[in-house]
Design an enzyme around this catalytic site. Structure first.
Site, PDB file in Angstrom:
ATOM      1  N   GLY A  73       0.710  -1.117  -0.010  1.00 16.95           N
ATOM      2  CA  GLY A  73       0.156   0.115  -0.149  1.00 16.95           C
ATOM      3  C   GLY A  73       0.911   1.236   0.108  1.00 16.95           C
ATOM      4  O   GLY A  73       0.314   2.362   0.588  1.00 16.95           O
ATOM      5  N   ALA A  74       1.996   1.206  -0.936  1.00 20.30           N
ATOM      6  CA  ALA A  74       2.958   2.336  -0.842  1.00 20.30           C
ATOM      7  C   ALA A  74       2.835   3.343  -1.643  1.00 20.30           C
ATOM      8  O   ALA A  74       3.573   4.192  -1.722  1.00 20.30           O
ATOM      9  CB  ALA A  74       4.465   1.958  -0.665  1.00 20.30           C
ATOM     10  N   ASP A  81      -2.125  -7.582  -5.783  1.00 22.57           N
ATOM     11  CA  ASP A  81      -3.204  -7.758  -5.001  1.00 22.57           C
ATOM     12  C   ASP A  81      -2.815  -8.606  -3.661  1.00 22.57           C
ATOM     13  O   ASP A  81      -2.801  -9.649  -3.905  1.00 22.57           O
ATOM     14  CB  ASP A  81      -4.437  -8.273  -5.588  1.00 22.57           C
ATOM     15  N   VAL A  82      -2.702  -7.879  -2.698  1.00 28.41           N
ATOM     16  CA  VAL A  82      -2.143  -8.652  -1.443  1.00 28.41           C
ATOM     17  C   VAL A  82      -3.313  -9.448  -0.658  1.00 28.41           C
ATOM     18  O   VAL A  82      -2.849 -10.241   0.217  1.00 28.41           O
ATOM     19  CB  VAL A  82      -1.686  -7.640  -0.335  1.00 28.41           C
ATOM     20  N   ASN A 134       1.194  -2.519   5.466  1.00 23.34           N
ATOM     21  CA  ASN A 134       0.506  -1.222   5.423  1.00 23.34           C
ATOM     22  C   ASN A 134      -0.936  -1.248   4.703  1.00 23.34           C
ATOM     23  O   ASN A 134      -1.919  -0.373   5.214  1.00 23.34           O
ATOM     24  CB  ASN A 134       1.256  -0.136   5.031  1.00 23.34           C
ATOM     25  N   SER A 194      -4.598   0.150  14.181  1.00 15.96           N
ATOM     26  CA  SER A 194      -5.078   1.250  14.390  1.00 15.96           C
ATOM     27  C   SER A 194      -5.647   1.316  15.874  1.00 15.96           C
ATOM     28  O   SER A 194      -5.661   0.282  16.516  1.00 15.96           O
ATOM     29  CB  SER A 194      -6.470   1.284  13.545  1.00 15.96           C
ATOM     30  N   TYR A 232     -14.190  -2.831  10.491  1.00 14.03           N
ATOM     31  CA  TYR A 232     -12.917  -2.440  10.480  1.00 14.03           C
ATOM     32  C   TYR A 232     -12.309  -2.487  11.761  1.00 14.03           C
ATOM     33  O   TYR A 232     -11.230  -3.204  12.034  1.00 14.03           O
ATOM     34  CB  TYR A 232     -12.970  -0.785  10.411  1.00 14.03           C
ATOM     35  N   LYS A 283      -8.947  -4.919  12.408  1.00 15.05           N
ATOM     36  CA  LYS A 283      -7.798  -4.419  12.885  1.00 15.05           C
ATOM     37  C   LYS A 283      -7.360  -5.007  14.465  1.00 15.05           C
ATOM     38  O   LYS A 283      -6.136  -5.274  14.735  1.00 15.05           O
ATOM     39  CB  LYS A 283      -7.732  -2.940  12.934  1.00 15.05           C
TER      40      LYS A 283
END
Length: 253
Positions: free
Chosen positions: A12-13, A61-62, A88, A141, A158, A162
């Site tokens: 996601g960089a 696509d991770v 990330n 998060s 979410y 997390k």
């Protein structure tokens, strides 16, 4: 340069926190695999790096095991090793619980929890094979630890994704410690990124946040990047299975 001669993968960089993490790692001398579905964004990240920075872009696509394994294989083939993995890549969605559909639930968990599992497993195998230890850093998060809501509704998919990543960090830290691999997490509060810009543009929402953050400001991606780089260096060699909270003091109370 605390990361000189190190090879890092940052997922996601192509924007936001991931871009800031990659840029800080460049500054510290690392060779960075800028991994993202958004190939154009990944190239933009590299364009922002200082001259002479060593980088490689991988479109991935991770959430797909085969693509993750190809990313890892390409890194080993072209760069010879992997010293650092930063999980990330993540997504956030705001659908209330009673309106939440199965498809959205799966999408959030696939990106936020399944993907770090796939990436960590594939990278850890290579780290163990090399016998030089390594660093795995997960971006969780503050919402892995508390429910945050300014409107009465929250983000159960979410929060749970997390929260799962928080526990995955601890479990993999324990299992991989005998191989010299540390696994830690960074838990950001509200940070100014493309994910949050829409909400932060609403004055009442931004004020609600500032009223609860002792530092009296919204976080910057650089704040997250600095914490990640610390955990990636030798300075954090005796730290594993822990979470570094970067939230301006929100979770103090």
């Amino acid at each position: 340069m605390k990361l000189k001669n190190k090879v890092a993968i940052v997922t996601g960089a192509g924007s936001g926190n991931g871009r800031a993490i990659a840029l800080r790692m460049f500054e510290e001398g690392a060779t960075v695999v800028v991994a993202d579905m958004n190939e154009a964004g990944a190239h933009e990240t590299i364009a922002l790096a200082s001259e002479g920075s060593k980088a490689m872009v991988v479109k991935v696509d991770v959430t797909k095991k085969e693509e993750v394994e190809n990313m890892v294989a390409q890194t080993i083939r072209e760069l010879g090793k992997i010293d650092i993995l930063v999980n990330n890549a993540g997504i956030v969605a705001f659908t209330p619980f009673l309106e939440l559909g199965e498809e959205e639930w799966d999408r959030v968990h696939n990106v936020n929890l399944k993907a770090p599992f796939l990436c960590s497993q594939a990278v850890a195998k290579e780290m163990i094979k090399a016998g030089q230890g390594g660093r795995i850093i997960n971006i969780t998060s503050v919402e892995a630890h508390r429910v945050v809501s300014s409107s009465g509704s929250c983000q159960p998919h979410y929060n749970s994704s997390k929260g799962g990543l928080h526990m995955l960090t601890k479990a993999t830290a324990l299992e991989l410690s005998s191989h010299g691999i540390t696994v830690n997490a960074v838990a950001p509060g509200v940070v100014q990124t493309p994910f949050t810009e829409k909400g932060l543009a609403i004055p009442e929402v931004k004020q609600w946040i500032l009223d609860r953050v002792p530092a009296k400001r919204v976080g910057k991606p650089q704040d997250v990047a600095n914490a990640v780089v610390f955990l990636a260096t030798d300075d954090a060699d005796y730290i594993t299975g822990t979470t570094l909270v970067v939230d301006g003091g929100w979770t103090i109370h």
